[in-house]
Write an enzyme that holds these catalytic residues in place. Structure first.
Site, PDB file in Angstrom:
ATOM      1  N   ASN A  50       0.829  -1.208   0.000  1.00 57.59           N
ATOM      2  CA  ASN A  50       0.000   0.000   0.000  1.00 57.59           C
ATOM      3  C   ASN A  50       0.861   1.255   0.000  1.00 57.59           C
ATOM      4  OD1 ASN A  50      -2.321  -1.555   0.149  1.00 57.59           O
ATOM      5  ND2 ASN A  50      -2.648  -1.220   2.327  1.00 57.59           N
ATOM      6  N   ARG A 377     -10.371  -4.079 -14.643  1.00 58.49           N
ATOM      7  CA  ARG A 377      -9.254  -4.959 -14.276  1.00 58.49           C
ATOM      8  C   ARG A 377      -9.715  -6.399 -14.427  1.00 58.49           C
ATOM      9  NH1 ARG A 377      -5.741  -1.407 -11.546  1.00 58.49           N
ATOM     10  NH2 ARG A 377      -6.763   0.117 -10.173  1.00 58.49           N
ATOM     11  N   ARG A 407      -5.074   2.121 -13.488  1.00 55.34           N
ATOM     12  CA  ARG A 407      -3.717   2.289 -12.959  1.00 55.34           C
ATOM     13  C   ARG A 407      -3.046   0.968 -12.586  1.00 55.34           C
ATOM     14  NH1 ARG A 407      -4.109   6.421  -8.762  1.00 55.34           N
ATOM     15  NH2 ARG A 407      -3.808   7.925 -10.431  1.00 55.34           N
ATOM     16  N   HIS A 437     -15.080   3.210 -15.082  1.00 60.17           N
ATOM     17  CA  HIS A 437     -14.884   2.384 -13.896  1.00 60.17           C
ATOM     18  C   HIS A 437     -16.126   1.552 -13.586  1.00 60.17           C
ATOM     19  CE1 HIS A 437     -14.238   1.899  -9.390  1.00 60.17           C
ATOM     20  NE2 HIS A 437     -13.085   1.490  -9.881  1.00 60.17           N
ATOM     21  N   TYR A 470     -11.904 -10.048  -2.585  1.00 58.42           N
ATOM     22  CA  TYR A 470     -12.598  -8.785  -2.368  1.00 58.42           C
ATOM     23  C   TYR A 470     -14.076  -9.041  -2.091  1.00 58.42           C
ATOM     24  CZ  TYR A 470      -8.639  -6.344  -4.665  1.00 58.42           C
ATOM     25  OH  TYR A 470      -7.406  -5.848  -5.011  1.00 58.42           O
ATOM     26  N   ARG A 566     -13.976   1.906   4.413  1.00 56.37           N
ATOM     27  CA  ARG A 566     -12.774   1.103   4.630  1.00 56.37           C
ATOM     28  C   ARG A 566     -11.508   1.958   4.728  1.00 56.37           C
ATOM     29  NH1 ARG A 566     -11.296  -1.500  -0.367  1.00 56.37           N
ATOM     30  NH2 ARG A 566      -9.619   0.001  -0.532  1.00 56.37           N
ATOM     31  N   HIS A 594     -14.823  -4.107  -0.389  1.00 55.75           N
ATOM     32  CA  HIS A 594     -14.814  -3.396  -1.669  1.00 55.75           C
ATOM     33  C   HIS A 594     -16.208  -3.015  -2.151  1.00 55.75           C
ATOM     34  CE1 HIS A 594     -13.882  -3.031  -6.122  1.00 55.75           C
ATOM     35  NE2 HIS A 594     -12.902  -2.332  -5.583  1.00 55.75           N
TER      36      HIS A 594
END
Length: 707
Positions: A50, A377, A407, A437, A470, A566, A594
């Site tokens: 992270n 993704r 990213r 997204h 997730y 979160r 998530h």
């Protein structure tokens, strides 16, 4: 109420400092002695990973602002230079805590449990040294490229995130010092196991083996000293999309630059020779605050490799097996089942396989005319990509929006985009200036009563690998209103045509923020009118000023607001007359939280929504995102149960305090309740109830956490 300025910076927390608090919460899991030892290793590794991304993107962005003379203040009234000063101090504290956890807590516990990590090659016995010297000559030496620096050989380009060993050397019989370096090859395992007797294991890091054998790389030199170092570079892509004739080629070009961006952090082994350190600082153009002296192995993400060692399963949490969705039994026709009514999926407690099967069945079904999907993704060997390619080869009309600007997944997505194009899919590369997204799939099918549209909407990516890690929500529906909206979404993405009206979906960047502000304002008006009013919202991050100001206004009007956030949260709780009715909790557990779920009481006629967007400016103003309502009463109850369970969690939840810190829920005198484990058990119970007794699936439960 009218006299309060709800946008006053003193009511907000700086985004970057809030993120550091989140990584502290991840690190707290590594420090929790109630958690299995190897899980603690994993959390320490995650906190390091992270932090790497935080430097490459957030710190890099702030440095760019400072270099450009940008002085605009953030949501909390801080300039970029003030933010950098504040986070520098906070990050140094975080790194100190990471290595204190590693050195004082984890290393002794690992040794006690049969895993000895040798962190200095000087600790090796003569026999172990001989084994590793032979290992070096046979496996490592042929891969290495030692590089000296002198008048004819300039300082080498050191790639982003690579681990290297710097050395001061001098030619034999000469005193003049020279700089030399060698990269620790990432193609080799960084953790090397030594031969041992019995069950206990010994391991050493690859850089220690190389350091021990440096003299073999510079045969005509004496090695004065050698120390590992690692640099972090600016990895934030800067693309002028309006001027890029071919976005795919432009991103490919920018990706190469990522390896050589401006150096923004230098990690060196504690005790590094001052002359050697001075050379690195000068050549990398780094300031003192960007230097991190590390009392242990550099790059703690390596601990994930340590976690993967065999023979220590008793020190890990047993893996949860995602369970069958009762409404979608194996071998069923997904289209038949969706026609019976909307179906909710809760990952990873329930399997992601129905989503993959949805595409696979559509690819093979002769009645399916078209498949349209957004991909942000996907996994490295994605079955969804394969199914889409098969669909195109089978003559279906396949349209796929592949977001090239996802990213750190840009390279993967470029490969997938080219593969899909070769298979005959129509590939769209997103909209200029916006990231797509949203998570949506549309299947158009010809049936006896005409054309029917089947839609999957989700809060997470179409990634079968991360769907096991997730927590996300998915919805299957063939409702006509949602089907019309789904068609409008893809027409907007492929042809830039905006619909005159939306039936059910709310789409960013043009409509979604207004929808959220309307829903919050409605609760405020209900409270002022004496009607029941409440908001419960679950998301990853909260930092949009307009949304926070609206929440403050609703809180001041008497609306009870419970937020489950979160990560980043720029909202402050407990401010008199502003946020006294707001609670914020963060859950950091075995799975990464998530899902985005939003509950609005609406005068006892509650509405509940799921979506791909967090309450952040980038999601609401600079991305294509989708919010979808869940209307079926049974499914609404399931979502409400998820929210209620997370609000009840007193094991993995931390609560935001008035002073901006987070503390674990006080569980004295209360029975322990862990929401993620509860969801595991509930998914298993539902799956067992849906299949005959003789084919029940077994599962080992995640052990309960005891005080």
């Amino acid at each position: 109420m009218g006299e309060i300025d709800f946008c006053n910076p003193k009511y907000y927390t700086n985004r970057e400092l809030s993120w550091i608090l989140f990584d502290h919460r991840v690190l707290c899991e590594a420090r929790d002695k109630n958690i299995p030892l190897f899980e603690r290793l994993k959390f320490l590794s995650i906190s390091a990973s992270n932090l790497d991304e935080f430097f490459m993107i957030r710190v890099a962005s702030l440095k760019d602002m400072v270099n450009a003379g940008y002085e605009k203040k953030d949501i909390a009234g801080m300039t970029p230079s003030e933010q950098l000063a504040a986070i520098d101090a906070a990050i140094h504290e975080l790194v100190d805590l990471q290595y204190s956890t590693w050195n004082r807590s984890l290393i002794p516990q690992l040794k006690k449990n049969g895993l000895h990590v040798i962190d200095r090659h000087e600790e090796l016995t003569e026999e172990e040294g001989a084994f590793l010297d032979k290992y070096f000559e046979e496996n490592v030496y042929p891969v290495l490229t030692p590089m000296a620096v002198d008048s004819s050989r300039p300082f080498p380009l050191v790639r982003n995130k690579t681990l290297n060993i710097a050395a001061l050397v001098h030619k034999k019989n000469q005193e003049e010092l020279e700089f030399a370096t060698v990269q620790v090859p990432s193609v080799l395992d960084r953790i090397v196991q030594l031969p041992t007797e019995g069950k206990a294991k010994k391991v050493i890091f690859l850089e220690e083996i190389i350091e021990r054998n440096m003299h073999k790389l510079f045969l005509n030199y004496d090695i004065v000293c050698a120390y590992p170092f690692r640099i972090m570079r600016n990895a934030d892509l800067s693309i002028e999309e309006d001027e890029a004739a071919d976005l795919l080629k432009e991103i490919e070009k920018q990706l190469k630059k990522r390896q050589w961006g401006e150096a923004i952090r230098l990690e060196v082994e504690e005790g590094m020779d001052k002359k050697l350190l001075k050379i690195l600082e000068k050549e990398l153009h780094l300031e003192k605050q960007n230097l991190y002296r590390i009392p242990g192995p550099l790059d703690l993400t390596v601990l994930m490799k340590l976690y993967g060692l065999e023979g220590f399963e008793h020190l890990k949490t047993p893996k949860h097996v995602p369970q069958q969705v009762p409404e979608l039994p194996q071998g069923c026709s997904i289209f038949d089942e969706i026609r019976k009514g909307d179906i909710l999926l809760h990952h990873p407690y329930q399997t992601f396989e129905p989503v993959v099967d949805f595409i696979r069945q559509a690819a093979r079904d002769p009645e399916v005319l078209a498949i349209k999907q957004t991909l942000y993704r996907v996994s490295g060997n994605s079955p969804i990509i394969s199914a889409l390619a098969q669909a195109a080869e089978n003559g279906k009309q396949v349209t796929v929006l592949v977001e090239l600007k996802a990213r750190f997944d840009e390279e993967h997505n470029i490969v997938w985009a080219k593969m899909l194009e070769k298979a005959g899919c129509h590939v769209i590369y997103g909209l200029v200036g916006l990231k797509t997204h949203s998570k949506i799939t549309l299947v158009v099918r010809r049936e006896e009563d005409g054309i029917r549209r089947y839609v999957h909407l989700g809060t997470g990516n179409y990634n079968d690998a991360t769907a096991k890690l997730y927590t996300d929500i998915g919805l299957f529906t063939c409702g006509e209103a949602v089907g019309q909206d789904a068609t409008a979404v893809f027409n907007m993405l492929s042809g830039y045509s905006e619909p005159l009206v939306w039936n059910k979906l709310s789409v960013a960047p043009l409509w979604l923020k207004d929808k959220f502000l309307y829903l919050i304002d409605r609760e405020k008006k209900n409270a002022l009118g004496g009607h029941p009013a409440r908001i419960v919202a679950k998301m990853n991050s909260l930092c949009d000023r307009d949304i926070i100001a609206a929440l403050y206004e609703a809180s001041a009007a008497g609306v009870k607001i419970d937020l489950i956030v979160r990560g980043i949260c720029c909202l402050r709780t407990g401010i008199k007359g502003v946020s006294e009715n707001i609670t914020v909790r963060s859950i950091v557990g075995n799975f990464l939280e998530h899902s985005r779920i939003f509950y609005f009481e609406n005068d006892e006629n509650y509405e509940i929504y799921c979506g791909s967007a967090d309450w952040m400016p980038r999601n609401l103003e600079r991305r294509v995102e989708i919010l979808f309502p869940v209307d079926r009463p049974k499914l609404k109850e399931e979502l409400l149960h998820i929210l209620q369970s997370q609000l009840k969690d007193n094991v993995k939840a931390s609560v935001l305090q008035e002073d901006g810190t987070y503390t674990k829920v006080d569980k004295r005198g209360k029975s322990l309740f862990q929401s993620q484990e509860t969801f595991c058990q509930e998914a298993l119970k539902k799956a067992r109830a849906a299949v005959p007794e003789e084919v029940h699936v077994t599962r080992t439960f995640i052990p309960e956490v005891h005080q």
